[in-house]
Design a protein around this motif. Structure first.
Motif, mmCIF file in Angstrom:
data_model
loop_
_atom_site.group_PDB
_atom_site.id
_atom_site.type_symbol
_atom_site.label_atom_id
_atom_site.label_comp_id
_atom_site.label_asym_id
_atom_site.label_seq_id
_atom_site.Cartn_x
_atom_site.Cartn_y
_atom_site.Cartn_z
ATOM 1 N N LEU A 58 -64.703 -62.600 56.244
ATOM 2 C CA LEU A 58 -63.887 -63.721 56.735
ATOM 3 C C LEU A 58 -63.410 -63.369 58.138
ATOM 4 O O LEU A 58 -62.827 -62.299 58.345
ATOM 5 C CB LEU A 58 -62.692 -63.969 55.819
ATOM 6 C CG LEU A 58 -63.010 -64.205 54.330
ATOM 7 C CD1 LEU A 58 -61.756 -64.114 53.498
ATOM 8 C CD2 LEU A 58 -63.689 -65.558 54.144
ATOM 9 N N THR A 59 -63.652 -64.254 59.104
ATOM 10 C CA THR A 59 -63.306 -63.929 60.489
ATOM 11 C C THR A 59 -62.385 -64.962 61.112
ATOM 12 O O THR A 59 -62.357 -66.131 60.718
ATOM 13 C CB THR A 59 -64.577 -63.823 61.359
ATOM 14 O OG1 THR A 59 -65.206 -65.114 61.416
ATOM 15 C CG2 THR A 59 -65.540 -62.799 60.805
ATOM 16 N N TYR A 60 -61.642 -64.503 62.121
ATOM 17 C CA TYR A 60 -60.720 -65.334 62.897
ATOM 18 C C TYR A 60 -60.815 -64.827 64.329
ATOM 19 O O TYR A 60 -60.193 -63.840 64.684
ATOM 20 C CB TYR A 60 -59.305 -65.143 62.323
ATOM 21 C CG TYR A 60 -58.175 -65.828 63.053
ATOM 22 C CD1 TYR A 60 -57.517 -66.905 62.479
ATOM 23 C CD2 TYR A 60 -57.725 -65.366 64.286
ATOM 24 C CE1 TYR A 60 -56.439 -67.504 63.124
ATOM 25 C CE2 TYR A 60 -56.669 -65.971 64.944
ATOM 26 C CZ TYR A 60 -56.022 -67.037 64.358
ATOM 27 O OH TYR A 60 -54.962 -67.629 64.994
ATOM 28 N N MET A 61 -61.669 -65.474 65.131
ATOM 29 C CA MET A 61 -61.907 -64.959 66.481
ATOM 30 C C MET A 61 -61.920 -66.066 67.528
ATOM 31 O O MET A 61 -61.030 -66.151 68.361
ATOM 32 C CB MET A 61 -63.232 -64.184 66.519
ATOM 33 C CG MET A 61 -63.222 -62.931 65.648
ATOM 34 S SD MET A 61 -64.778 -62.016 65.725
ATOM 35 C CE MET A 61 -64.459 -60.743 64.504
ATOM 36 N N ARG A 62 -62.930 -66.916 67.499
ATOM 37 C CA ARG A 62 -63.080 -67.932 68.544
ATOM 38 C C ARG A 62 -62.441 -69.241 68.092
ATOM 39 O O ARG A 62 -63.122 -70.202 67.737
ATOM 40 C CB ARG A 62 -64.555 -68.150 68.849
ATOM 41 C CG ARG A 62 -65.233 -66.940 69.476
ATOM 42 C CD ARG A 62 -66.617 -67.311 69.967
ATOM 43 N NE ARG A 62 -67.272 -66.186 70.619
ATOM 44 C CZ ARG A 62 -68.304 -65.528 70.114
ATOM 45 N NH1 ARG A 62 -68.801 -65.879 68.940
ATOM 46 N NH2 ARG A 62 -68.834 -64.525 70.771
ATOM 47 N N ILE A 63 -61.140 -69.297 68.116
ATOM 48 C CA ILE A 63 -60.435 -70.503 67.696
ATOM 49 C C ILE A 63 -60.208 -71.392 68.907
ATOM 50 O O ILE A 63 -59.731 -70.930 69.947
ATOM 51 C CB ILE A 63 -59.079 -70.164 67.040
ATOM 52 C CG1 ILE A 63 -59.241 -69.049 65.996
ATOM 53 C CG2 ILE A 63 -58.461 -71.408 66.416
ATOM 54 C CD1 ILE A 63 -60.150 -69.391 64.855
ATOM 55 N N LYS A 64 -60.544 -72.677 68.793
ATOM 56 C CA LYS A 64 -60.355 -73.588 69.925
ATOM 57 C C LYS A 64 -59.998 -74.982 69.421
ATOM 58 O O LYS A 64 -60.205 -75.312 68.237
ATOM 59 C CB LYS A 64 -61.627 -73.648 70.780
ATOM 60 C CG LYS A 64 -62.876 -74.034 70.023
ATOM 61 C CD LYS A 64 -64.107 -73.903 70.912
ATOM 62 C CE LYS A 64 -65.370 -74.255 70.125
ATOM 63 N NZ LYS A 64 -66.590 -74.105 70.949
ATOM 64 N N ASP A 65 -59.451 -75.780 70.332
ATOM 65 C CA ASP A 65 -59.066 -77.133 69.944
ATOM 66 C C ASP A 65 -60.300 -78.010 69.796
ATOM 67 O O ASP A 65 -61.406 -77.636 70.173
ATOM 68 C CB ASP A 65 -58.106 -77.734 70.969
ATOM 69 C CG ASP A 65 -58.723 -77.805 72.371
ATOM 70 O OD1 ASP A 65 -59.900 -77.422 72.523
ATOM 71 O OD2 ASP A 65 -58.021 -78.225 73.306
ATOM 72 N N MET A 119 -58.007 -71.237 55.422
ATOM 73 C CA MET A 119 -59.315 -70.932 54.825
ATOM 74 C C MET A 119 -59.385 -69.464 54.405
ATOM 75 O O MET A 119 -59.846 -69.129 53.308
ATOM 76 C CB MET A 119 -60.424 -71.252 55.833
ATOM 77 C CG MET A 119 -61.849 -70.966 55.336
ATOM 78 S SD MET A 119 -62.400 -69.240 55.537
ATOM 79 C CE MET A 119 -62.532 -69.131 57.318
ATOM 80 N N ILE A 120 -58.906 -68.577 55.289
ATOM 81 C CA ILE A 120 -58.960 -67.147 54.994
ATOM 82 C C ILE A 120 -58.106 -66.814 53.782
ATOM 83 O O ILE A 120 -58.550 -66.111 52.861
ATOM 84 C CB ILE A 120 -58.513 -66.331 56.227
ATOM 85 C CG1 ILE A 120 -59.588 -66.417 57.321
ATOM 86 C CG2 ILE A 120 -58.248 -64.873 55.854
ATOM 87 C CD1 ILE A 120 -59.192 -65.778 58.635
ATOM 88 N N LEU A 121 -56.875 -67.328 53.732
ATOM 89 C CA LEU A 121 -55.973 -67.039 52.618
ATOM 90 C C LEU A 121 -56.533 -67.559 51.298
ATOM 91 O O LEU A 121 -56.457 -66.869 50.272
ATOM 92 C CB LEU A 121 -54.594 -67.650 52.887
ATOM 93 C CG LEU A 121 -53.767 -66.951 53.974
ATOM 94 C CD1 LEU A 121 -52.548 -67.785 54.330
ATOM 95 C CD2 LEU A 121 -53.359 -65.562 53.525
ATOM 96 N N ALA A 122 -57.115 -68.737 51.334
ATOM 97 C CA ALA A 122 -57.704 -69.305 50.115
ATOM 98 C C ALA A 122 -58.837 -68.432 49.603
ATOM 99 O O ALA A 122 -58.951 -68.172 48.391
ATOM 100 C CB ALA A 122 -58.192 -70.725 50.384
ATOM 101 N N ASN A 123 -59.678 -67.936 50.509
ATOM 102 C CA ASN A 123 -60.804 -67.091 50.106
ATOM 103 C C ASN A 123 -60.343 -65.711 49.643
ATOM 104 O O ASN A 123 -60.916 -65.139 48.717
ATOM 105 C CB ASN A 123 -61.798 -66.953 51.261
ATOM 106 C CG ASN A 123 -62.790 -68.098 51.320
ATOM 107 O OD1 ASN A 123 -63.790 -68.119 50.605
ATOM 108 N ND2 ASN A 123 -62.501 -69.074 52.164
#
Length: 604
Positions: A472-479, A497-501
């Motif tokens: 599970l990744t959190y890197m390229r977050i954009k609007d 999404m990450i917490l649910a998984n």
């Protein structure tokens, strides 16, 4: 096998030279056959002139019979020349395969495509880890010509697998790597693959063809078709000798045959639709399937898809020959002669109907088996091109341990490798460091090598032991203006999404790069701290890259659950030097002031 990438490149260059030489030789032979065709045509014209100038019946018969020899010679020359042209085309395709390998290894692109259509920003990791699109892992690996092969490759890069499936794929890739030189020939045969044509043929074989061929089961039509070649040829010989009414009789037969052809024309066209011009394509399929049938595959994965009792390649080759004969209707002069005297189109339809009756029901399945083969070939080629990469050891117990792990998409001469391993229990590893020091690249290095490992491939490392994690990744977050989503809202959606998984899957692994960039520094710190504490509570291994040094202080509060790592820089005379090596502990040196000063903003 080769031990270094430079040896692999030298091998490809040698193969390109051999293909170039072979293409030159074939061109010369093709040109000689073109001259021979002209000579045969000239002899035919000469014999025809001699026939017209003859007055004696015996001489007329002699020259009439002699006319057949240049025609036969011409046909044989054309057949041989077409074979040479096919060989030259194959050598050109093989040369392209080797040239493409050099292009991939030297970062000049991949002619097989980059998988941009499979990119999905909502996927747990594919967008953040550069799995699809320009400069992606898919672009590095892809060697698939068929659409189903491309789909299989994408599926094996973005879906989870269990240990048994991974080990089966490792064995299959290793076995395919053992015959890698044959796979280049396999790929050359599929170079001109027409996905839409094959799709249409599959649909036709599965659904409409049998119904369209019902008219060929007429017993009177079949009887007449069996005798018409002998009847036409016999009357032709008699007409040549005796002339007169026999020419009229031959004309009557031609008119009758033409009437039959026009009467069945709509049904013939329905049968022919979809097959037109595909004999070469299907013949190539038969060749590559024949290769998979001749080898006794040992790995369960390849045996499951490629081993079969029936020789499907023979049946597919027979289909190719029928379509090649059917394609005579593409030549207007030829089709008139063949249909008016031999009912050629109807004969091809009947041959096709006989093929359908005896051909295996698994022919379509055989056509599709190629996709599984070429998908494994793609990974085997990756193995061959990077002999220094190692096969990861898949473990049952919680572990990640890598020696000399590097990013597979960075050129070897620029790739800095690190040693890194998890504790024996889940921890949150907080990675601090300067801008451009290597934090984000390190997270992606770990993630993308895991993707390779779970696909059954070798990894860019000297050694790796790994258990199965849900990445599970959190890197390229954009609007997203189209979805009316701000950066902060997009970040919240990703965290949700990450917490649910994490809650649903006990084997989750989280890779975070600079969390909550879309809010103020106070909320950013508080939110990051709460998230890390949540991961500690849920016992989820996490790699957390951040500029916020305060977060590194969590190690004092949770000494068993938090570890600090950093990437640092050396600054000398306002110049920065990066070594991109991960080190233990929080970072002490930062470079923002230096970078701001370089653009005219002096913090001092």
């Amino acid at each position: 096998m080769f031990k270094t990438q430079s040896e692999v490149l030298a091998y490809y260059k040698e193969q390109i030279n051999q293909c170039t030489q072979q293409i030159g030789l074939l061109k010369k032979q093709i040109n000689r056959h073109s001259v021979a065709r002209l000579i045969a045509m000239g002899i035919e014209i000469l014999f025809f002139v001699l026939l017209l100038s003859s007055k004696n019946n015996t001489v007329i018969v002699f020259w009439s019979i002699t006319l057949l020899f240049p025609v036969i010679g011409f046909i044989l020359i054309v057949k041989k020349q077409n074979k040479l042209i096919s060989q030259e085309e194959y050598e050109r395709h093989l040369k392209w395969v080797f040239e493409n390998e050099i292009n991939v290894l030297t970062a000049q692109g991949n002619g097989y495509g980059n998988g941009q259509d499979y990119n999905n920003e909502h996927h747990p990791y594919s967008s953040d880890l550069d799995i699809f699109g320009p400069g992606s892992l898919y672009q590095l690996i892809n060697r698939c010509a068929t659409q189903k092969g491309k789909d299989e490759l994408a599926r094996n890069l973005d879906t989870e697998k269990n240990k048994r499936e991974i080990i089966e794929r490792q064995e299959a890739i290793a076995e395919m790597n053992g015959v890698i030189k044959k796979t280049f020939e396999f790929r050359a045969k599929l170079k001109e693959h027409d996905g839409n044509k094959i799709k249409l043929i599959k649909q036709k074989l599965n659904h409409s063809l049998q119904e369209q061929l019902q008219f060929t089961k007429n017993i009177y039509l079949r009887f007449y078709l069996n005798i018409i070649p002998f009847l036409s040829f016999g009357i032709l010989l008699i007409a040549i000798v005796f002339g007169g009414k026999f020419w009229s009789l031959l004309s009557l037969i031609a008119i009758l045959n033409a009437s039959l052809i026009f009467g069945f024309m709509k049904k013939i066209n329905q049968v022919y639709f979809g097959f037109s011009g595909s004999s070469g394509l299907i013949s190539n399929y038969a060749d590559v399937i024949n290769w998979t049938e001749e080898k006794e595959w040992q790995s369960p994965y390849l045996a499951r898809y490629l081993s079969r009792k029936n020789k499907l390649s023979v049946q597919i080759k027979d289909l190719s020959k029928i379509i090649q004969a059917f394609d005579a209707r593409l030549n207007m002069v030829m089709v008139i002669i063949l249909n008016y005297f031999f009912l050629w189109d109807i004969k091809c339809c009947i041959d096709l109907q006989k093929w359908c009756d005896k051909a295996s029901d698994n022919v379509v399945e055989g056509l599709e088996s190629i996709s599984h083969c070429e998908e494994i070939i793609a990974f085997a080629t990756l193995h061959f091109n990077h002999p220094e990469w190692k096969t990861p050891q898949i473990e049952d117990d919680f572990i990640f341990k890598a020696k000399a792990v590097g990013h597979p998409l960075i050129a070897p001469e620029k790739c800095i490798k690190n040693d890194y391993e998890f504790e024996t229990h889940p921890t949150t590893d907080i990675i601090t460091g300067s801008n451009m020091a290597g934090k984000s690249t390190f997270l992606r290095t770990i993630g993308i090598n895991m993707v390779l490992a779970y696909a059954g491939a070798n990894v860019c490392a000297g050694q790796m032991q790994i258990s199965i994690f849900k990445i599970l990744t959190y890197m390229r977050i954009k609007d997203n203006l189209n979805e009316n989503t701000s950066t902060f809202k997009a970040e919240l959606n990703r965290l949700k999404m990450i917490l649910a998984n994490v809650i649903e899957h006990g084997n989750a692994l989280v890779l975070i790069d600079e969390m909550l960039r879309g809010t103020n520094s106070k909320d950013k710190f508080s939110g990051s701290k709460v998230f890390i504490e949540k991961m500690i509570t849920l016992k989820t291994p996490t790699l957390f890259a951040t500029h916020d040094l305060q977060l590194s202080e969590l190690e004092d509060q949770y000494p068993q659950s938090v570890r600090n790592y950093h990437f640092d820089i050396q600054i000398s005379h306002d110049e920065m030097e990066f070594d991109y090596l991960i080190k233990k502990g929080p970072c002490k040196t930062f470079n923002a002031a230096v970078l701001l000063k370089q653009i005219g903003l002096d913090l001092s």
